[in-house]
Write an enzyme that holds these catalytic residues in place. Structure first.
Site, PDB file in Angstrom:
ATOM      1  N   ARG A  47       0.836  -1.207   0.000  1.00 19.95           N
ATOM      2  CA  ARG A  47       0.000   0.000   0.000  1.00 19.95           C
ATOM      3  C   ARG A  47       0.865   1.249   0.000  1.00 19.95           C
ATOM      4  O   ARG A  47       0.948   1.971  -0.980  1.00 19.95           O
ATOM      5  CB  ARG A  47      -0.942  -0.014   1.212  1.00 19.95           C
ATOM      6  N   ASP A  48       1.543   1.524   1.097  1.00 16.84           N
ATOM      7  CA  ASP A  48       2.308   2.759   1.240  1.00 16.84           C
ATOM      8  C   ASP A  48       3.448   2.823   0.237  1.00 16.84           C
ATOM      9  O   ASP A  48       3.789   3.896  -0.276  1.00 16.84           O
ATOM     10  CB  ASP A  48       2.850   2.858   2.665  1.00 16.84           C
ATOM     11  N   HIS A  52       3.960   3.948  13.192  1.00 13.60           N
ATOM     12  CA  HIS A  52       4.305   4.011  11.777  1.00 13.60           C
ATOM     13  C   HIS A  52       5.356   5.104  11.621  1.00 13.60           C
ATOM     14  O   HIS A  52       5.052   6.289  11.757  1.00 13.60           O
ATOM     15  CB  HIS A  52       3.052   4.358  10.960  1.00 13.60           C
ATOM     16  N   HIS A 110       8.761   6.856   9.471  1.00 12.65           N
ATOM     17  CA  HIS A 110       9.520   7.022   8.238  1.00 12.65           C
ATOM     18  C   HIS A 110      10.975   7.307   8.613  1.00 12.65           C
ATOM     19  O   HIS A 110      11.254   7.844   9.683  1.00 12.65           O
ATOM     20  CB  HIS A 110       8.957   8.172   7.402  1.00 12.65           C
ATOM     21  N   CYS A 155       4.224   9.656   1.588  1.00 12.15           N
ATOM     22  CA  CYS A 155       2.866  10.174   1.456  1.00 12.15           C
ATOM     23  C   CYS A 155       2.809  11.124   0.268  1.00 12.15           C
ATOM     24  O   CYS A 155       3.535  12.123   0.248  1.00 12.15           O
ATOM     25  CB  CYS A 155       2.432  10.898   2.734  1.00 12.15           C
ATOM     26  N   ASN A 176       9.788   4.850   4.164  1.00 13.75           N
ATOM     27  CA  ASN A 176       9.355   4.061   5.313  1.00 13.75           C
ATOM     28  C   ASN A 176      10.538   3.288   5.868  1.00 13.75           C
ATOM     29  O   ASN A 176      11.522   3.050   5.167  1.00 13.75           O
ATOM     30  CB  ASN A 176       8.268   3.062   4.893  1.00 13.75           C
TER      31      ASN A 176
END
Length: 314
Positions: free
Chosen positions: A11-12, A212, A214, A245, A254
């Site tokens: 996803r990310d 979460h 980064h 993002c 990430n």
């Protein structure tokens, strides 16, 4: 397992690169990731294909993962949803849990989902109500919230910590299974991480969720250690460090799943993940996205001589 790693690369990671991976290759990569021992994988997001064409096939991916009835998924299938429409589609497709981003930054909230933070919280409440009504006849077991820009914002700079905690309380009251904190922009430092997660636990207890991070400014794994000290036991990461993002300028990188697994296992914390199988999944990713930069110190350097997994050393 002592710690749960939630893989967010499909996803990310994939939403942050321009080209689109085919459904077949996505499913192959996700299955390879699951074969390493990962028990949570965020497989995509149910968003407008006009905004994120890379995620247009998310429903097809979920249905494909369920299609092998003789070998059903042995992991939780997570998906990000920005609104009720996305949640309805995700639950109908067969996800295990839905994750909803709520930004602590008003500017980021408007850029990301075109809503104020208060409007996003109200929409989250509607998603929870929908799940209470329909979750019992679906694969979906719960609705999670992640507070984006919890540690700082590229548009607004410092984000007030009291505001972050107030949002977390409202989300818990709205029905969140858990509320995590996201360093969307890579602004966090270890002292801040420990302080904010400690406050989160004090305010909402067992509903305090995962982290979460980064690695935009090189603090990713240091922040993991700080979160561990605050009691956090679920961490998002992305294979090969893919991710960022699209609505937060400069929010690259990430934390790398391979490096996170090594960190935790070397500290004596069992992740249930085997590095050889994780590196095999990395090979699938490399073949699916030829030429795409793949990051990670452990894949480059290898495991140190004498390395033992936590469960072997116990």
């Amino acid at each position: 397992m002592d710690v749960t790693i939630s893989e967010v690369g499909p996803r990310d990671g994939l939403q942050s690169i321009e080209r689109t991976m085919s459904t077949t290759l996505k499913v192959a990569w996700i299955r390879a990731l699951a074969a390493s021992g990962l028990r949570e994988i965020e497989v995509g997001s149910f968003v407008s294909p006009r905004l994120l064409p890379q995620m247009a096939d998310c429903g097809d991916v979920v249905r494909a993962l369920h299609s092998d009835t003789e070998n059903p998924p042995a992991f939780d299938i997570l998906a990000l949803v920005p609104n009720l429409k996305g949640a309805e589609a995700a639950i109908a497709a067969g996800v295990t849990r839905v994750s909803v981003p709520i930004s602590a930054s008003e500017t980021h909230s408007r850029r990301n989902i075109n809503r104020t933070t208060d409007e996003a919280i109200a929409e989250f409440a509607r998603i929870c109500a929908h799940h209470r009504e329909h979750g019992g006849v679906s694969e979906c077991t719960g609705v999670e919230a992640g507070i984006s820009t919890a540690f700082g914002c590229t548009y607004e700079g410092v984000v007030d910590e009291d505001r972050v905690i107030d949002i977390a309380v409202k989300l818990a009251e709205a029905g969140a299974e858990s509320v995590g904190l996201s360093d969307t922009t890579g602004y966090a430092n270890p002292a801040q991480v420990k302080r904010l997660f400690t406050r989160l636990d004090a305010e909402i207890g067992e509903r305090a969720g995962g982290a979460h991070f980064h690695n935009t400014r090189g603090q990713g794994l240091a922040n993991v250690v700080a979160a561990l000290e605050a009691g956090v036991r679920t961490f998002d990461s992305s294979q090969a460090g893919l991710g960022g993002c699209p609505y937060a300028p400069g929010a690259s990188g990430n934390i790398v799943t391979e490096d996170l697994v090594f960190l935790l296992e070397a500290m004596g914390l069992d992740t249930g993940i085997r590095m050889d199988a994780l590196l095999a999944a990395r090979d699938v990713l490399r073949e699916a996205l030829p030429g795409e930069p793949l990051y990670g110190n452990v894949p480059d350097a290898g495991l140190p001589l004498g390395f033992r997994y936590a469960h072997e050393a116990a």
